[in-house]
Structures are given as C-alpha cells and as structure tokens.
Enzyme design. Structure first.
Site, short mmCIF file in Angstrom:
data_model
loop_
_atom_site.label_atom_id
_atom_site.label_comp_id
_atom_site.label_asym_id
_atom_site.label_seq_id
_atom_site.Cartn_x
_atom_site.Cartn_y
_atom_site.Cartn_z
N ARG A 34 -2.29 3.29 29.43
CA ARG A 34 -3.54 2.70 28.93
C ARG A 34 -3.89 3.13 27.54
O ARG A 34 -4.60 2.39 26.76
CB ARG A 34 -4.74 2.60 29.90
CG ARG A 34 -4.59 1.39 30.79
CD ARG A 34 -5.69 1.43 32.03
NE ARG A 34 -5.76 0.22 32.50
CZ ARG A 34 -6.56 -0.24 33.33
NH1 ARG A 34 -7.36 0.80 33.67
NH2 ARG A 34 -6.40 -1.34 33.94
N GLY A 351 -7.00 -6.85 37.43
CA GLY A 351 -7.86 -8.11 37.75
C GLY A 351 -7.99 -9.02 36.60
O GLY A 351 -8.26 -10.24 36.92
#
Ligand code: ADP
Ligand code: MG
Length: 372
Positions: A34, A351
């Site tokens: 990330r 998500g």
C-alpha cells in the site's frame, strides 16, 4: 475528477491523505504494497517542489493514542523507499505541528501521527478537519481504501481546501471503473471468501451490467447451493442473507455458476472446490477477456483446502484476459502462490473496491467529482 496533474502545485504546501494502513509487527512494516502504491503521487509532488504533509491512519485506535499504532514504522519504510530523510510529527494538530510545517522546506516530507488517535477523524468533526486544512494550501486525496468512509480526512477537509485526486485514486477509479462499465467480453467475475454480505451486491451489479458469468466459491457458494436444495451438512451459512441470494439467483439463473463437487473437512463443512469444478471453472477462465477476482475459493490457509484457490489463481494468471483483483485475503493468497505480479491491476482497497464494483456511491469520491 481533477487530479494533481490538472492544477498548478509548484512550490505549494500540500496535505496528502494516503492509504498507508499497513500491517505492523514488532515496529516494522510487514507488507509495504500500500505504501509502494502511494509513491507515484509523492514523487510527482517532489518534482513540483512541494512541501508535503502526509496524513493517514493505521489500525483501529478508536480515538486514543496507542503507541503500537504509531506511524513511525511507515516513516522508516518511506525513508528506505524514497531514499530521503522524512520528518515525523508527534501529533496531528496544535501549535507545535504548525511550527513544524512552517519550517518545512520545498521537497521535504512531514508525516503526521495516526489520524485515528483523534476521535475527530472518524466522527468527521469540523474543528479537526479545519485544523488539518489550515496546515496547507491544497488537499490531495490519495487514500482509495478509505473513500467509502465519511471521515474528516475524506469529506471534512475538502470543505476548507481546494481538493484534487492523487494518482493512486485516479488509477483505481480508472481501472476498476473501466472493467466494471466497459469490459471486454466475455467478462467474468469470480467471487469467493467469507464476508458474504459484501459480495452479493457485486455479483448483482456486474451481472446487471455487461458481465457474462459469475463463478462462485467460498462460503458465498454455500448460500446459492442451499437455495437449490443441495445437502450442505454443517457448511457455513448466514440465514438472513438467503432472501437476497434468492432474488439474485432468480434474476440471473444462467449467469451464476456454482460448484458441483467439493472437498469437505472432518466436521462436514465444505472447505474447498472439488476437482470437477476446478476443471469447469478453468475452462471458462480460458475463454474470458476480462476477469475480476475477489475472495479465496476455499480455506486456502490450510494446505489440504488450497487446491481450488491455487489452481483458479494459476488459471487466471496464465489467461490472456485483463486481470483485476483485490481484497485483503485474496492478496494474501496471490502472495502465497506468487502470482500477484501476473495481474494487470490489484486494488489497494478491499471494502472500497467491493462497494465501488457494487455501484455504490463513495462519499470521499463524490466530493472529488464535485470539486472544481
Ligand atoms: P477478501 O479479504 O479477499 O475479500 P474474505 O475476507 O471475504 O476475502 O474471505 C476470506 C476467507 O474466506 C479466507 O480466510 C478463507 O479461509 C475463507 N473461506 C473461503 N472459502 C471458505 C469456505 N468454504 N468455508 C469457510 N471459509 C472459507
Ligand atoms: Mg478478508
């Protein structure tokens, strides 16, 4: 949606929201993907001679200072990745922080402490957002993985500062948006995993759009199989989700492909796809031109139940389709089978990606669309 490339940022002080919520162990970052995904924006701003302030959160400190969740390990990781010395503030707001920002030089980077040490972040308190905004001249949103939240760092700060998208947000929205709305066909979505309620809307939306087939595994499959009257013994099912699954199954009968044989554990639960199903899924994958995959197809963490996930991942990796994936556990699986690099695009937001693919509006993204 405007990005950092569309406005003049030269020599300005920029506040950047990143998605550096990475797993930590003993004060070290254990998976930096990330952070790596956020580098293009930071490098671009460095080239524009900006003074850069980075804000993000790690974990769930819920408004309290939790030392183990300090951003210090990310400071170390970024120092290594960029080969620059990077400053870290002990907090996010206050006079002290204003002074640190005031003494920043061009092409210097200051990391503020974990945003979620402050309850104002998740509560989207105006004062918290205003104080953060007062540190800079422009706000750059590059935290794709938090765009589904209504927090100070997604929807609060843009009320006080000109706001544009960073390069990661632009890439995520571009790649996922194209695959979702204008896929090359045949287009298939492969859905597995255990968080069933987050997956059903994705199947629904993609099949409603231009996707040709959904291949189902994981505990998601149990729900559809139960509706067809299959004997599932003790397999995991969330009863309150069945009604929703029934509607989708009726609507897209021919487009939903379910497993036909299984590997059971000793408690009588389905824990993996069987060989016949793997073979059938591989054949469909071979012909696809677009593949979106989220959710392991079995309990791949245990060797005995890793065949379905491993073989399907292999089949996708060696197909010539446009290959897109995402999801925390799906990425772990791809890492385990060393196939991550074979994908054309891997989303940084589990998500968020699922909500985006389900056609939901993301508050942090809507704001970027309306800013100009
Ligand atoms: P992702 O994080 O990729 O979106 P999920 O969180 O929804 O995926 O689900 C991942 C988990 O699903 C894995 O830990 C895996 O062990 C579990 N899983 C997959 N298939 C089954 C199954 N048949 N029964 C129980 N758990 C399963
Ligand atoms: Mg997961």
């Amino acid at each position: 949606m405007e990005t950092i490339k569309d406005i003049d940022l030269k020599n300005k002080t920029i506040l950047v929201r990143t998605g550096f919520d990475v797993p930590l162990q003993k004060g070290k970052v254990v998976d930096n993907h990330r952070i790596v995904a956020g580098l293009p924006t930071i490098k671009y701003l460095l080239r524009q001679n900006c003074k850069i302030i980075l804000i993000f959160h790690i974990g769930r400190p819920e408004g309290k200072v939790i030392r183990k969740l300090s951003v210090a390990p990310v400071q170390d990781e970024l120092t290594t990745l960029l080969d620059l010395s990077i400053f870290k503030a002990p907090a996010c707001t206050g006079k002290n922080i204003k002074e640190m920002v005031g003494s920043l030089e061009e092409q210097e980077i200051l990391i503020l402490e974990n945003l979620r040490f402050y309850s104002g972040e998740e509560k989207n308190e105006e004062n918290f957002a205003r104080e953060l905004a007062s540190l800079a001249q422009v706000f750059v949103q590059d935290g794709f993985s938090v765009l589904h939240r209504e927090h100070a760092s997604t929807v609060g700060i843009p009320k006080f500062l000109p706001t544009v998208a960073g390069l990661l947000v632009a890439k995520e929205v571009g790649e996922l948006g194209r695959a979702k709305d204008r896929p090359q066909r045949p287009a298939i979505v492969i859905i597995g995993g255990a968080k069933v309620e987050t997956k059903i809307p994705v199947i629904d939306n993609l099949l409603k759009k231009r996707f040709d087939l959904a291949l189902i595994g994981g505990t998601v499959a149990n729900h559809f199989l139960a509706l067809q009257g299959a004997g599932l013994k003790e397999s995991l099912i969330e009863k309150d989700l069945l009604e929703n699954c029934r509607k989708i199954l009726e609507r897209y009968k021919e487009k939903i492909i379910l497993p036909s044989d299984f590997v059971w554990n000793n408690k009588g639960q389905i824990f993996d796809l069987g060989p016949k199903t793997i073979c059938q899924y591989r054949e469909i994958i071979r012909k696809a031109k677009t593949i979106i995959w989220n959710g392991p197809l079995g309990v791949f963490e245990e060797e005995k139940y890793a065949q379905g996930t491993g073989q399907i991942a292999e089949a996708i990796a060696s197909s010539s389709a446009k290959k897109i994936s995402g999801g925390g556990d799906t990425i772990s699986a791809l890492n385990k089978f060393r196939l991550l690099s074979k994908f054309d695009f891997v989303s940084t937001g589990g998500g968020t990606m699922l909500r985006f693919l389900a056609g939901e509006k993301l508050p942090g993204l809507e704001i970027l669309k309306h800013e100009t």
